[in-house]
Design a protein around this motif. Structure first.
Motif, PDB file in Angstrom:
ATOM      1  N   TYR A  90       0.836  -1.197   0.000  1.00  0.00           N
ATOM      2  CA  TYR A  90       0.000   0.000   0.000  1.00  0.00           C
ATOM      3  C   TYR A  90       0.876   1.254   0.000  1.00  0.00           C
ATOM      4  CZ  TYR A  90      -4.137  -2.819   1.040  1.00  0.00           C
ATOM      5  OH  TYR A  90      -5.172  -3.723   0.992  1.00  0.00           O
ATOM      6  N   GLY A  91       2.136   1.080  -0.321  1.00  0.00           N
ATOM      7  CA  GLY A  91       3.077   2.189  -0.270  1.00  0.00           C
ATOM      8  C   GLY A  91       2.784   3.261  -1.302  1.00  0.00           C
ATOM      9  N   PHE A  92       3.090   4.486  -0.936  1.00  0.00           N
ATOM     10  CA  PHE A  92       3.012   5.607  -1.868  1.00  0.00           C
ATOM     11  C   PHE A  92       4.339   5.670  -2.626  1.00  0.00           C
ATOM     12  CE2 PHE A  92       0.047   6.984   1.512  1.00  0.00           C
ATOM     13  CZ  PHE A  92      -1.101   7.158   0.743  1.00  0.00           C
ATOM     14  N   LEU A  93       4.301   5.438  -3.927  1.00  0.00           N
ATOM     15  CA  LEU A  93       5.524   5.382  -4.727  1.00  0.00           C
ATOM     16  C   LEU A  93       5.811   6.727  -5.385  1.00  0.00           C
ATOM     17  CD1 LEU A  93       5.071   1.900  -6.452  1.00  0.00           C
ATOM     18  CD2 LEU A  93       6.231   2.444  -4.297  1.00  0.00           C
ATOM     19  N   TRP A  94       7.108   7.061  -5.432  1.00  0.00           N
ATOM     20  CA  TRP A  94       7.582   8.307  -6.029  1.00  0.00           C
ATOM     21  C   TRP A  94       8.767   8.018  -6.937  1.00  0.00           C
ATOM     22  CZ3 TRP A  94       5.566  13.234  -4.595  1.00  0.00           C
ATOM     23  CH2 TRP A  94       4.608  13.206  -3.561  1.00  0.00           C
ATOM     24  N   ARG A  95       9.034   8.968  -7.813  1.00  0.00           N
ATOM     25  CA  ARG A  95      10.249   8.906  -8.613  1.00  0.00           C
ATOM     26  C   ARG A  95      10.839  10.301  -8.700  1.00  0.00           C
ATOM     27  NH1 ARG A  95       6.912   7.659 -13.993  1.00  0.00           N
ATOM     28  NH2 ARG A  95       5.922   9.697 -14.296  1.00  0.00           N
ATOM     29  N   ALA A 137       4.855  11.975  -7.947  1.00  0.00           N
ATOM     30  CA  ALA A 137       4.042  10.851  -7.476  1.00  0.00           C
ATOM     31  C   ALA A 137       3.768   9.885  -8.627  1.00  0.00           C
ATOM     32  CB  ALA A 137       2.735  11.357  -6.888  1.00  0.00           C
ATOM     33  N   ILE A 138       3.790   8.580  -8.333  1.00  0.00           N
ATOM     34  CA  ILE A 138       3.571   7.564  -9.361  1.00  0.00           C
ATOM     35  C   ILE A 138       2.191   6.933  -9.242  1.00  0.00           C
ATOM     36  CG2 ILE A 138       4.328   5.309 -10.230  1.00  0.00           C
ATOM     37  CD1 ILE A 138       7.146   6.047  -9.476  1.00  0.00           C
TER      38      ILE A 138
END
Length: 419
Positions: free
Chosen positions: A139-144, A153-154
């Protein structure tokens, strides 16, 4: 019916970790762990290791895998795993093996979930899916990092922070296994095609080893993950037993009387265990770095061979094993401290007492319940004897780590032996 074949690519070269596929986790080489997991999977019919390395091939074959010799042009850093899988399928076809399903297992994933692998094979065999992979739910909030290093934000809107229960999970590949329809793999020449499915695995098992830090982490948690659910494990399939003395036959303490005379305690229960091994014709050696006469005295009492004053214990062990014609892979070595590591790292069954040094516990394939001087040797003896029982399969274990049942002991006194 066509076979479900596990194929484990394991080349000899590695940039990040030297000889990575032969590195040990929980006392077992990584390639052997993968072979063992595949052999324990009831849905797998055949286990194949494709490698360019003779040492890897020897270890894999000993653990029950069929070997496919991988050509040099498919073994370099740029060669993809799919090329090794397709080559292995061609070799198997030439051997008249009808491989309908390929279970692609990664040796660098040391904690393969056998139940999840079984589910994946069943999904493909039932034709519900064409390609299935292992993954963990997140449930992680993914970023790049975007242009200029700014974060983007991804999988979410940066200005919206919904609660976990209001979000759908995503899934992250573990790299542990991929199960594929062989015909689809040949056509697509890639592991993902057709109807793709996901099988979730326990996040604890989702360790993939590419760096030394990841290898150290895997070694640190192996004892917890590998342990059998009921706290007990299978027998030890060894042909000889070698032990340290102090901290193994003794409780690692020294008693000093008013005259300065020192003594240690040993266990009659251990003596009975050694006697049982001797009666079964199993060679037994006490190997100590110290020259204190108590070691030889205890050896005479037990009727076993003693090598003491050994500055290089591994060299002595190799010489002893060679002289008796016993492969190192068929020896159980029981130790407790850092001077045992060189021996633990070369035998097939590295064993530790429960209060051993952390590095020894990390190197062990088996951690006993009974401490040194209180039945540890008896515990080991009973496991080795069980391993020779007709009811117990020889070879690779059903569980990589094991816990022993209690064994009663008493503590007669013997003169000092230094650690």
């Amino acid at each position: 019916m066509s076979e479900a074949v596990a194929i484990i690519p394991a080349r000899g070269g590695s940039k990040g970790i030297l000889r990575k596929n032969l590195q040990r986790v929980g006392g077992v080489p990584l390639v052997a762990r993968a072979v063992d997991a595949a052999r324990r999977c009831p849905a797998i019919d055949r286990v194949v290791v494709t490698t360019d390395d003779a040492d890897i091939a020897a270890v894999a074959a000993e653990w029950g895998a069929e070997i496919v010799e991988r050509p040099a042009d498919l073994s370099g850093d740029e060669a993809g795993s799919e090329s090794a899988l397709l080559h292995a399928l061609d070799v198997l076809e030439a051997r008249r093996v009808d491989a309908g399903i390929v279970a692609f297992l990664q040796a660098t994933s040391p904690f393969l979930d056998v139940d999840a692998l079984t589910t994946a094979v069943q999904l493909v065999r039932s034709r519900r899916r064409d390609s299935v992979f292992s993954a963990v739910e997140t449930y992680g909030f993914l970023w790049r990092k975007g242009g200029g290093g700014a974060a983007e934000a991804i999988n979410h809107d940066a200005d919206v922070r919904p609660r976990r229960q209001d979000r759908d999970p995503h899934h992250l590949e573990t790299g542990g296994f991929y199960v594929l329809r062989a015909s689809g793999l040949r056509a697509a020449r890639h592991r993902f095609f057709g109807s793709i499915g996901i099988v979730e695995v326990d996040p604890r098992t989702a360790i993939e080893i590419d760096t030394l830090q990841e290898l150290e982490t895997a070694r640190a948690v192996a004892g917890l993950i590998d342990r059998a659910p009921d706290g007990h494990g299978a027998a030890i399939a060894a042909d000889a037993v070698v032990t340290d003395f102090d901290g193994v036959h003794t409780d690692d303490r020294v008693r000093v009387d008013q005259d300065g005379i020192e003594s240690v305690a040993v266990s009659r229960s251990d003596g009975m265990g050694v006697s049982l091994l001797r009666a079964a014709g199993i060679p037994f050696l006490i190997l100590s770095t110290e020259a204190n006469p108590v070691v030889a005295a205890r050896g005479r009492k037990l009727g076993v061979e003693v090598r003491q004053g050994a500055a290089d214990k591994a060299a002595v062990l190799r010489d002893w094993a060679k002289g008796r014609g016993i492969p190192l892979s068929r020896i159980a070595y029981l130790g407790n401290d850092v001077n045992d590591l060189s021996c633990l790292e070369i035998v097939g069954w590295p064993v530790a007492v429960p209060d051993a040094h952390p590095l020894v516990l990390s190197a062990a394939r088996v951690v006993l319940d009974r401490p040194g001087g209180s039945g540890a040797v008896r515990d080991l003896a009973e496991r080795v004897l069980a391993g020779r029982s007709p009811a117990t399969p020889a070879g690779a274990p059903r569980q990589v780590h094991e816990r022993a049942a209690d064994a009663a002991s008493d503590h007669p006194t013997a003169p000092l032996e230094a650690s």
